[in-house]
Design a protein around this motif. Structure first.
Motif, short mmCIF file in Angstrom:
data_model
loop_
_atom_site.label_atom_id
_atom_site.label_comp_id
_atom_site.label_asym_id
_atom_site.label_seq_id
_atom_site.Cartn_x
_atom_site.Cartn_y
_atom_site.Cartn_z
N GLU A 1 -1.21 55.03 -19.10
CA GLU A 1 -0.56 54.07 -20.00
C GLU A 1 -0.08 52.84 -19.24
O GLU A 1 -0.13 51.72 -19.76
CB GLU A 1 0.61 54.75 -20.74
N ILE A 2 0.36 53.06 -18.01
CA ILE A 2 0.81 51.91 -17.20
C ILE A 2 -0.38 50.97 -16.92
O ILE A 2 -0.27 49.75 -17.06
CB ILE A 2 1.43 52.39 -15.87
N VAL A 3 -1.53 51.55 -16.59
CA VAL A 3 -2.72 50.73 -16.35
C VAL A 3 -3.10 49.97 -17.63
O VAL A 3 -3.46 48.78 -17.59
CB VAL A 3 -3.89 51.62 -15.86
N TYR A 4 -2.94 50.63 -18.77
CA TYR A 4 -3.25 49.97 -20.06
C TYR A 4 -2.26 48.84 -20.33
O TYR A 4 -2.63 47.75 -20.77
CB TYR A 4 -3.23 51.02 -21.17
N GLY A 5 -0.99 49.10 -20.03
CA GLY A 5 0.04 48.07 -20.23
C GLY A 5 -0.22 46.85 -19.37
O GLY A 5 -0.03 45.70 -19.81
N VAL A 6 -0.67 47.08 -18.14
CA VAL A 6 -1.01 45.98 -17.23
C VAL A 6 -2.17 45.18 -17.81
O VAL A 6 -2.16 43.94 -17.83
CB VAL A 6 -1.36 46.55 -15.82
N PRO B 1 0.87 41.48 -13.06
CA PRO B 1 0.60 42.31 -11.89
C PRO B 1 1.33 43.65 -12.03
O PRO B 1 2.41 43.73 -12.64
CB PRO B 1 1.19 41.50 -10.72
N LEU B 2 0.72 44.71 -11.46
CA LEU B 2 1.28 46.06 -11.60
C LEU B 2 2.75 46.13 -11.19
O LEU B 2 3.58 46.68 -11.92
CB LEU B 2 0.44 47.03 -10.76
N ASP B 3 3.07 45.58 -10.05
CA ASP B 3 4.44 45.66 -9.54
C ASP B 3 5.41 44.97 -10.51
O ASP B 3 6.45 45.54 -10.87
CB ASP B 3 4.48 45.01 -8.15
N ASP B 4 5.05 43.79 -10.96
CA ASP B 4 5.92 43.06 -11.90
C ASP B 4 6.06 43.83 -13.20
O ASP B 4 7.14 43.89 -13.80
CB ASP B 4 5.33 41.68 -12.23
N MET C 1 9.47 45.23 -14.70
CA MET C 1 9.90 44.78 -16.03
C MET C 1 10.25 46.00 -16.90
O MET C 1 11.26 46.01 -17.60
CB MET C 1 8.76 43.96 -16.65
N LEU C 2 9.42 47.05 -16.81
CA LEU C 2 9.74 48.26 -17.59
C LEU C 2 11.05 48.87 -17.11
O LEU C 2 11.88 49.31 -17.91
CB LEU C 2 8.62 49.29 -17.48
N ARG C 3 11.24 48.90 -15.80
CA ARG C 3 12.49 49.48 -15.27
C ARG C 3 13.69 48.69 -15.78
O ARG C 3 14.70 49.27 -16.21
CB ARG C 3 12.46 49.48 -13.74
N CYS D 1 8.02 52.66 -5.15
CA CYS D 1 8.57 51.53 -4.37
C CYS D 1 9.48 50.65 -5.24
O CYS D 1 10.36 49.97 -4.73
CB CYS D 1 7.46 50.67 -3.78
N ALA D 2 9.24 50.67 -6.55
CA ALA D 2 10.08 49.88 -7.47
C ALA D 2 11.32 50.67 -7.90
O ALA D 2 12.07 50.23 -8.77
CB ALA D 2 9.26 49.46 -8.69
N GLY D 3 11.52 51.86 -7.30
CA GLY D 3 12.72 52.65 -7.64
C GLY D 3 12.54 53.54 -8.85
O GLY D 3 13.51 54.05 -9.41
#
Ligand code: SF4
Length: 409
Positions: free
Chosen positions: A172-177, A183-186, A190-192, A234-236
Motif C-alpha cells: 500500500e505504501i508503494v501504491y501511495g507513492v 518520494p518514498l521518504d517524504d 508525511m504519513l507519520r 529510518c523515519a521513526g
C-alpha cells in the motif's frame, strides 16, 4: 516408539532439554547448544541454520524444546496480546495475489469501500470496546484518491486521538507513492506526521523474487519491500515482520528470510516482532490451480515458530503465533515451541476467514487469558510496540507494568 523417535511430536511440550539432547544428531545438538549458551542466533552459520530448518526425527522435538528454553531465557513466561481491531476498508483490489481469497474485482457483487466517516466510526467503536490499536489495511482499488491513506489517518486521529494506528502494508505504501508522486521518504514522513504509528510488515510472503512471481506477478519486489521497511524504520516508523509458509516455498527460503530480517534489524532496530503466517489454502487459486501444497503440516507449524525463535534470538525477541491461521490447541502448542505473543483480538478478521480459516473473527481478552493460563504461562495485555505490559490474571486486581524494551527513537 513413534515416527519421531523418543517422543510423539504432540507431546514434545513435556520434555526438557536434558531429556532430548542425548537423542539428537551431533551437528544439530552442537548448533542448538551453541545458541542456548550465547542466547543469540547470530552464532549460527547459514549451514547450521539450514540443518535446523530441515530437522526431522528426534531432531525436530529437540529444535522445539530448545526454542522453548530460549524463549524462557529471553522473554520469560509472560505471553502477551494486544486489544485491537482490524479495519479492512475495502476488498476491491487489482493486484491479484493467487493466495488471496479476500480481494474482489470492482464489478463483483460483494465489494465494499468504507468512507472516512465509516472508518473513523469503527475506530470509535474499537476504543469503546477497550482497543488500544486499530490495524488498517485494504485492497488496492484503481483510482483511489491520491491522499486517501493520509485522510484515513486524519479521520481516525480526529475521532480517537489516543488510538495507535498500525496501518498500510509496504504494498500500500508503494501504491501511495505512485498515486501521489512523492518520494518514498517524504511520503512516509508525511504519513507519520498525520498519525501513522507503526507499519504492518506484511506483503512479505516469501522475500524471494522467483517465489513472489509464482504467488503474485503484480506484487512489489523483494527490493521494494526492503526499501519501504528500511525507509520507514529510518523515519521513526517501526514495523512488524512476517513470513508466509506452507505453499511453494522450501526451508531454505525460511532461513534466507530470517537471516535477512536479522540483517535489517541490526541496521535499524525497527522490528517489534516476527509473525509466521501459515498459508490458508482452501479457497485460493494458488491451491486450486495445483501450484501450492495444501497449507503447512502440523510439524511445519511447530518448526517455523521454533526456527524463528532460534535464528532471530537476540535480534527480534517477540515471536507471535497467529491464532487466526491455526486452531486454538495448535496455537497453544506453538507457545511451547518458541512463541511468546498471541497477537491481537482483531474483532473483525476477514482475510484468513475468506481463505478458509475457521478460528473465528475475534478472540476476547478473557479467552486469551484462559488459553495462556491453560499452558501454564502468565497473560499480559501489551501495547503495539511492547513498551507497556499489564499482567492480567482473571480475578486478580494486581497489575504489573514494565517496559521491556527501550522506546525506538
Ligand atoms: S493480498 Fe492484498 S494486494 Fe494481494 S490481492 Fe489480496 S488484497 Fe490485493
Amino acid at each position: 516408539m513413534s515416527k519421531s523417535g523418543i517422543c510423539d511430536l504432540a507431546n514434545f511440550s513435556s520434555l526438557e532439554w536434558c531429556d532430548i539432547a542425548p537423542h539428537l544428531s551431533c551437528e544439530i545438538r552442537t548448533a542448538l547448544e551453541h545458541v542456548l549458551e550465547a542466547q543469540d542466533g547470530a552464532v549460527l552459520s547459514r549451514e547450521q541454520s539450514l540443518l535446523l530448518a530441515n530437522a526431522e526425527g528426534d531432531d525436530l522435538p529437540g529444535l522445539l524444546v530448545a526454542a522453548n528454553e530460549l524463549r524462557r531465557d529471553l522473554v520469560g513466561n509472560i505471553v502477551t496480546y494486544v486489544v485491537n481491531r482490524n479495519i479492512n476498508f475495502t476488498n476491491i483490489c487489482f493486484v491479484g495475489c493467487k493466495f488471496c481469497a479476500f480481494s474482489r474485482g470492482p464489478r463483483e457483487p460483494d465489494t465494499y469501500f468504507r468512507s472516512l466517516e465509516q472508518v473513523a466510526a469503527k475506530a470509535v467503536e474499537a476504543r469503546n470496546l477497550g482497543a488500544t490499536e486499530v490495524c488498517i489495511q485494504g485492497g488496492l482499488p484503481h483510482g483511489l484518491p491520491p491522499f486517501y491513506y493520509r485522510d484515513i489517518l486524519r479521520a481516525v486521529k480526529r475521532a480517537v486521538p489516543g488510538m495507535h494506528i498500525h496501518a498500510f502494508s509496504p504494498m500500500e505504501i508503494v501504491y501511495g507513492v505512485e498515486l501521489t508522486g512523492m518520494p518514498l521518504d517524504d511520503y512516509l514522513r508525511m504519513l507519520r506526521e498525520n498519525g501513522l504509528d507503526t507499519l504492518p510488515g506484511t506483503a512479505a510472503e516469501i522475500l524471494d523474487d522467483d517465489v513472489r512471481f509464482i504467488l503474485s506477478r503484480n506484487k512489489l519486489s523483494t527490493e521494494q519491500w526492503k526499501q519501504v521497511i528500511r525507509t520507514a524504520h529510518c523515519a521513526g516508523i517501526r514495523s512488524t515482520s512476517t513470513l508466509m509458509y506452507g505453499h511453494v516455498e522450501s526451508p531454505a527460503h525460511w532461513v534466507n528470510q530470517l537471516l535477512l530480517l536479522r540483517e535489517i534489524q541490526k541496521e535499524t532496530c525497527g522490528f517489534t516482532e516476527f509473525v509466521p503466517l501459515g498459508f490458508v489454502h482452501q479457497n485460493t487459486l494458488l491451491f486450486h490451480q495445483g501450484i501450492a501444497r495444501p497449507g503447512p503440516t502440523f510439524a511445519e507449524h511447530l518448526k517455523i515458530h521454533a526456527l524463528s525463535r532460534i535464528l532471530l534470538a537476540g535480534a527480534i525477541n517477540n515471536v507471535q503465533v497467529s491464532w487466526v491461521k491455526l486452531n486454538k490447541p495448535l496455537s497453544q502448542l506453538c507457545l511451547h515451541a518458541g512463541a511468546n505473543d498471541y497477537g491481537g483480538t482483531l474483532m473483525e478478521e476477514n482475510i484468513s476467514r475468506e481463505a478458509g480459516a475457521t478460528a473465528g473473527q475475534y478472540t476476547s481478552p478473557q479467552e486469551f487469558q484462559s488459553l495462556i493460563l491453560e499452558v501454564g504461562r502468565i497473560p499480559a495485555e501489551r501495547n503495539t510496540t511492547y513498551t507497556r505490559i499489564n499482567i492480567k490474571v482473571p480475578g486478580d486486581q494486581f497489575i504489573f507494568e514494565q517496559a521491556p524494551e527501550p522506546e525506538f527513537a
